[in-house]
Design a protein around this motif. Structure first.
Motif, PDB file in Angstrom:
ATOM      1  N   HIS A 446      98.095   4.489  52.480  1.00  0.00           N
ATOM      2  CA  HIS A 446      98.207   4.470  53.946  1.00  0.00           C
ATOM      3  C   HIS A 446      96.914   3.952  54.580  1.00  0.00           C
ATOM      4  O   HIS A 446      96.945   3.090  55.457  1.00  0.00           O
ATOM      5  N   VAL A 447      95.783   4.464  54.117  1.00  0.00           N
ATOM      6  CA  VAL A 447      94.495   4.037  54.669  1.00  0.00           C
ATOM      7  C   VAL A 447      94.242   2.569  54.361  1.00  0.00           C
ATOM      8  O   VAL A 447      93.786   1.801  55.218  1.00  0.00           O
ATOM      9  N   GLY A 448      94.541   2.147  53.139  1.00  0.00           N
ATOM     10  CA  GLY A 448      94.341   0.749  52.765  1.00  0.00           C
ATOM     11  C   GLY A 448      95.154  -0.200  53.626  1.00  0.00           C
ATOM     12  O   GLY A 448      94.634  -1.208  54.113  1.00  0.00           O
ATOM     13  N   TYR A 449      96.417   0.139  53.824  1.00  0.00           N
ATOM     14  CA  TYR A 449      97.255  -0.698  54.677  1.00  0.00           C
ATOM     15  C   TYR A 449      96.695  -0.755  56.100  1.00  0.00           C
ATOM     16  O   TYR A 449      96.676  -1.818  56.742  1.00  0.00           O
ATOM     17  N   LEU A 461      90.594  -3.453  50.515  1.00  0.00           N
ATOM     18  CA  LEU A 461      90.682  -3.734  49.087  1.00  0.00           C
ATOM     19  C   LEU A 461      89.924  -2.679  48.278  1.00  0.00           C
ATOM     20  O   LEU A 461      90.384  -2.222  47.220  1.00  0.00           O
ATOM     21  N   LYS A 462      88.772  -2.249  48.771  1.00  0.00           N
ATOM     22  CA  LYS A 462      88.015  -1.204  48.082  1.00  0.00           C
ATOM     23  C   LYS A 462      88.819   0.089  47.966  1.00  0.00           C
ATOM     24  O   LYS A 462      88.796   0.767  46.936  1.00  0.00           O
ATOM     25  N   VAL A 463      89.533   0.419  49.023  1.00  0.00           N
ATOM     26  CA  VAL A 463      90.333   1.643  49.020  1.00  0.00           C
ATOM     27  C   VAL A 463      91.488   1.521  48.033  1.00  0.00           C
ATOM     28  O   VAL A 463      91.782   2.457  47.270  1.00  0.00           O
ATOM     29  N   PHE A 464      92.165   0.365  48.019  1.00  0.00           N
ATOM     30  CA  PHE A 464      93.253   0.171  47.067  1.00  0.00           C
ATOM     31  C   PHE A 464      92.737   0.207  45.627  1.00  0.00           C
ATOM     32  O   PHE A 464      93.396   0.762  44.738  1.00  0.00           O
ATOM     33  N   GLN A 465      91.589  -0.365  45.386  1.00  0.00           N
ATOM     34  CA  GLN A 465      91.009  -0.335  44.039  1.00  0.00           C
ATOM     35  C   GLN A 465      90.702   1.089  43.606  1.00  0.00           C
ATOM     36  O   GLN A 465      90.968   1.478  42.458  1.00  0.00           O
ATOM     37  N   GLU A 466      90.139   1.865  44.522  1.00  0.00           N
ATOM     38  CA  GLU A 466      89.836   3.250  44.201  1.00  0.00           C
ATOM     39  C   GLU A 466      91.116   4.045  43.940  1.00  0.00           C
ATOM     40  O   GLU A 466      91.169   4.891  43.040  1.00  0.00           O
ATOM     41  N   ASN A 467      92.143   3.773  44.735  1.00  0.00           N
ATOM     42  CA  ASN A 467      93.421   4.460  44.559  1.00  0.00           C
ATOM     43  C   ASN A 467      93.999   4.189  43.170  1.00  0.00           C
ATOM     44  O   ASN A 467      94.460   5.100  42.475  1.00  0.00           O
ATOM     45  N   ALA A 468      93.951   2.923  42.760  1.00  0.00           N
ATOM     46  CA  ALA A 468      94.460   2.555  41.438  1.00  0.00           C
ATOM     47  C   ALA A 468      93.646   3.206  40.330  1.00  0.00           C
ATOM     48  O   ALA A 468      94.186   3.585  39.278  1.00  0.00           O
ATOM     49  N   ALA A 469      92.341   3.362  40.556  1.00  0.00           N
ATOM     50  CA  ALA A 469      91.491   3.995  39.555  1.00  0.00           C
ATOM     51  C   ALA A 469      91.737   5.501  39.476  1.00  0.00           C
ATOM     52  O   ALA A 469      91.744   6.088  38.388  1.00  0.00           O
ATOM     53  N   LEU A 470      91.962   6.136  40.623  1.00  0.00           N
ATOM     54  CA  LEU A 470      92.226   7.565  40.645  1.00  0.00           C
ATOM     55  C   LEU A 470      93.593   7.914  40.084  1.00  0.00           C
ATOM     56  O   LEU A 470      93.801   8.991  39.509  1.00  0.00           O
ATOM     57  N   PHE A 471      94.556   6.986  40.268  1.00  0.00           N
ATOM     58  CA  PHE A 471      95.935   7.240  39.834  1.00  0.00           C
ATOM     59  C   PHE A 471      96.416   6.082  38.951  1.00  0.00           C
ATOM     60  O   PHE A 471      97.290   5.296  39.341  1.00  0.00           O
ATOM     61  N   GLY A 480     100.335  -1.096  45.271  1.00  0.00           N
ATOM     62  CA  GLY A 480      99.497  -1.290  46.453  1.00  0.00           C
ATOM     63  C   GLY A 480      98.304  -2.173  46.149  1.00  0.00           C
ATOM     64  O   GLY A 480      97.933  -3.043  46.948  1.00  0.00           O
ATOM     65  N   LEU A 481      97.707  -1.966  44.980  1.00  0.00           N
ATOM     66  CA  LEU A 481      96.563  -2.803  44.603  1.00  0.00           C
ATOM     67  C   LEU A 481      96.993  -4.253  44.407  1.00  0.00           C
ATOM     68  O   LEU A 481      96.285  -5.178  44.842  1.00  0.00           O
ATOM     69  N   GLY A 482      98.138  -4.460  43.771  1.00  0.00           N
ATOM     70  CA  GLY A 482      98.624  -5.824  43.598  1.00  0.00           C
ATOM     71  C   GLY A 482      98.854  -6.518  44.928  1.00  0.00           C
ATOM     72  O   GLY A 482      98.468  -7.678  45.119  1.00  0.00           O
ATOM     73  N   MET A 483      99.453  -5.798  45.880  1.00  0.00           N
ATOM     74  CA  MET A 483      99.665  -6.348  47.213  1.00  0.00           C
ATOM     75  C   MET A 483      98.341  -6.693  47.870  1.00  0.00           C
ATOM     76  O   MET A 483      98.187  -7.747  48.496  1.00  0.00           O
ATOM     77  N   ALA A 484      97.359  -5.788  47.725  1.00  0.00           N
ATOM     78  CA  ALA A 484      96.053  -6.015  48.342  1.00  0.00           C
ATOM     79  C   ALA A 484      95.390  -7.271  47.782  1.00  0.00           C
ATOM     80  O   ALA A 484      94.807  -8.069  48.527  1.00  0.00           O
ATOM     81  N   TYR A 485      95.456  -7.443  46.475  1.00  0.00           N
ATOM     82  CA  TYR A 485      94.896  -8.655  45.867  1.00  0.00           C
ATOM     83  C   TYR A 485      95.593  -9.901  46.410  1.00  0.00           C
ATOM     84  O   TYR A 485      94.940 -10.917  46.704  1.00  0.00           O
ATOM     85  N   MET A 486      96.912  -9.845  46.544  1.00  0.00           N
ATOM     86  CA  MET A 486      97.654 -10.994  47.082  1.00  0.00           C
ATOM     87  C   MET A 486      97.206 -11.303  48.507  1.00  0.00           C
ATOM     88  O   MET A 486      96.950 -12.454  48.853  1.00  0.00           O
ATOM     89  N   LYS A 487      97.110 -10.270  49.345  1.00  0.00           N
ATOM     90  CA  LYS A 487      96.700 -10.468  50.736  1.00  0.00           C
ATOM     91  C   LYS A 487      95.276 -11.000  50.835  1.00  0.00           C
ATOM     92  O   LYS A 487      94.951 -11.751  51.757  1.00  0.00           O
ATOM     93  N   ALA A 488      94.437 -10.624  49.876  1.00  0.00           N
ATOM     94  CA  ALA A 488      93.039 -11.067  49.884  1.00  0.00           C
ATOM     95  C   ALA A 488      92.861 -12.429  49.226  1.00  0.00           C
ATOM     96  O   ALA A 488      91.735 -12.931  49.129  1.00  0.00           O
ATOM     97  N   GLY A 489      93.958 -13.018  48.771  1.00  0.00           N
ATOM     98  CA  GLY A 489      93.890 -14.341  48.142  1.00  0.00           C
ATOM     99  C   GLY A 489      93.410 -14.315  46.706  1.00  0.00           C
ATOM    100  O   GLY A 489      93.075 -15.365  46.142  1.00  0.00           O
ATOM    101  N   LYS A 490      93.382 -13.150  46.080  1.00  0.00           N
ATOM    102  CA  LYS A 490      92.941 -13.022  44.685  1.00  0.00           C
ATOM    103  C   LYS A 490      94.182 -13.030  43.782  1.00  0.00           C
ATOM    104  O   LYS A 490      94.628 -11.985  43.272  1.00  0.00           O
ATOM    105  N   LYS A 491      94.740 -14.218  43.550  1.00  0.00           N
ATOM    106  CA  LYS A 491      96.019 -14.339  42.860  1.00  0.00           C
ATOM    107  C   LYS A 491      95.944 -13.922  41.398  1.00  0.00           C
ATOM    108  O   LYS A 491      96.863 -13.276  40.878  1.00  0.00           O
ATOM    109  N   ALA A 492      94.869 -14.293  40.704  1.00  0.00           N
ATOM    110  CA  ALA A 492      94.751 -13.939  39.289  1.00  0.00           C
ATOM    111  C   ALA A 492      94.725 -12.423  39.109  1.00  0.00           C
ATOM    112  O   ALA A 492      95.386 -11.873  38.211  1.00  0.00           O
TER     113      ALA A 492
END
Length: 522
Positions: A446-449, A461-471, A480-492
């Motif tokens: 929610h916060v990341g979005y 993006l930092k929040v999504f990364q932390e979320n993925a690391a915690l869970f 959510g992390l995958g979506m964040a990477y897409m939105k940030a233009g980090k396709k790989a």
């Protein structure tokens, strides 16, 4: 947006403390917009003051609670304008407005300023449909295709035995697709009703179709209400705005309400402009919603209060301007999940209401039907709901109504406020401590979005990364992390996340669609 916001925004995302934030808010600044407009019974003035003074304070972990005025909360949530109405014991007792009609503007919101009601349109539509039932024009429980003329619900294997009925349409139990609608830009080509229902250009949503057996599952469907819109226009042979005016708006006395979309110029001049979560105005001031039945009402809180009071009075057998007592009671009886026939009924005994969100607008109504008491709030902001609960809680306390569930101290609210006041790093530090205390991945998602919507891409993006690391095993956190990477233009990086999800579950629909979008093979 109120003049305080340009000073406020850089402060709240630079790691300041809550106290420093409030000090900045109190610093010299440009003159505020014109004062609020309000009307009330003489005895209500003191109660209004107590409601405003008793808002739950800003509470952050490890810090002293800080009281904020309504305007300061609006600044915090980037809400340009707010309008509300309170009714008690079957009478409207006060209405009040705050702020301005457009972000960055100076025109004050007035009691006649029109807001988009969004999904609060649905119970209004339901009243017209149930009125048609009482008039003998349509059955509540027969196959709706028996009454539809211009378009029919396509039959398939799911409708072989169970049919789409009006009861199921109004209570989100008909098995129909399309949750909601994004709207159309001012001046864009607008689809006809059949084009919306069939998903044909220029419609911007998929076709409305039955994909589960009707009557077996509760699933919110704005598409189902477009079917109701088609049904009512077929029955009356009148444009939907006209039939709604005759069936509901005029009988209730809603003089500042209309389902006209696009708005005629005279009414367009009285509107608030929608505001996105990041504080920017919606292009063209608002979106146009030809899906009138589920999302098309323009109105004011005072008008919606009249509607809610009419329903409460009809339930008590004290009015029948739209519906009889028997039909109203049926309307306010759970049919499918938390839904009656139009209203949501899950919050407590005798309580009915609905929320709404269109692009840049939020609204909510909440009524205690046994007391004829309640509140309507409307804001020209995606963030309006964040303030609504705080105001409702204060109003409920002041008037002695049955208490509502306390969401103000929820982890989501805490994390959201931390992100606004102190920034992403503070949220991450708090989440690491709170993981063992009931924190779920949805909180940080929610916060990341929210940060992404506010243009804070790197922080989000930092929040999504932390979320993925915690869970690490949580699908929602990884998605959510995958979506964040897409939105940030980090396709790989995005592709790596989704491929990992597919390795764990080759049928993950979200991951399959994302990999396709990224131009790779699953």
């Amino acid at each position: 947006m109120p003049q305080a916001v340009p000073r406020f925004v850089p402060v709240c995302f630079l790691g300041c403390t809550a106290l420093a934030l409030l000090t900045a808010a109190d610093a010299p600044r440009a003159a505020p917009p014109p004062g609020t407009q309000w009307t009330a019974r003489p005895a209500e003035s003191a109660r209004i003051a107590r409601v405003e003074a008793s808002l739950a304070p800003l509470v952050l972990p490890g810090e002293k609670p800080q009281a904020l005025s309504v305007q300061r909360w609006m600044d915090l949530y980037r809400i340009p304008g707010l309008s509300l109405a309170v009714y008690d014991r079957n009478a409207l007792v006060w209405s009040k407005t705050y702020g301005v009609t457009q972000a960055g503007g100076k025109e004050p919101v007035t009691l006649e300023t029109l807001f988009q009601a969004a999904s609060v349109s649905k119970p209004v539509t339901a009243m017209a449909a149930l009125r048609a039932v009482e008039q003998g024009r349509v059955s509540l429980d027969a196959n709706v295709n028996d009454a539809l003329k211009s378009w029919k619900v396509p039959d398939n294997d799911f409708t072989r035995e169970q049919k789409v009925t009006l009861r199921r349409l109004l209570s989100h139990g008909a098995g129909l697709t399309v949750h909601g609608f994004p709207g159309y830009g001012v001046g864009e080509p607008l689809p006809t009703l059949p084009q919306i229902l069939n998903g044909e250009k220029p419609a911007n949503t998929e076709a409305v179709r039955v994909d589960t057996v009707p009557g077996t599952e509760n699933r919110y469907s704005g598409g189902g209400y477009v079917v109701v819109q088609q049904l009512l226009t077929d029955l009356t042979k009148k444009p939907f705005p006209q039939l709604m005016k005759e069936a509901v708006l005029d009988p209730v006395g809603m003089k500042h309400s209309t389902f006209e979309q696009p708005l005629p110029p005279a009414l367009a001049a009285r509107t608030a402009a929608g505001t996105r979560a990041g504080g920017e105005s919606v292009e063209g001031r608002w979106k146009v919603y030809p899906e009138l039945a589920p999302a098309g009402l323009w109105t004011t809180p005072s008008d919606l209060a009249l509607l809610q009071l009419e329903v409460a009075k009809a339930k008590a057998g004290k009015s029948k301007r739209v519906l009889s007592q028997a039909m109203t009671r049926q309307m306010l009886t759970k049919q499918s999940g938390p839904y009656g026939l139009g209203f949501m009924l899950e919050d407590g005994p005798e309580r009915f209401g609905h929320g709404g969100w269109n692009d840049g607008f939020t609204a909510t109504v909440m009524t205690l039907g046994d007391k004829g008491s309640g509140v309507v709030l409307m804001a020209n902001s995606d963030n309006g709901v964040l303030l609504f609960e705080r105001l409702i809680a204060s109003i409920v306390t002041e008037y002695g109504w049955p208490p509502l569930p306390d969401h103000l101290r929820s982890p989501v609210m805490t994390a959201d406020l931390l992100s606004r006041v102190k920034g992403a790093d503070a949220v991450i530090a708090w989440a690491r401590k709170a993981k063992g205390e009931g924190l779920t991945s949805r909180v940080l998602n929610h916060v990341g979005y929210g940060l992404f919507m506010s243009g804070k891409v790197e922080d989000g993006l930092k929040v999504f990364q932390e979320n993925a690391a915690l869970f690490p095993e949580d699908v929602e956190a990884q998605d959510g992390l995958g979506m964040a990477y897409m939105k940030a233009g980090k396709k790989a990086e995005a592709l790596a996340v989704y491929q990992k999800l597919l390795k764990a579950d080759p049928k993950n629909a979200s991951a399959l669609e994302a990999v396709k979008t990224l131009g790779a093979k699953p």
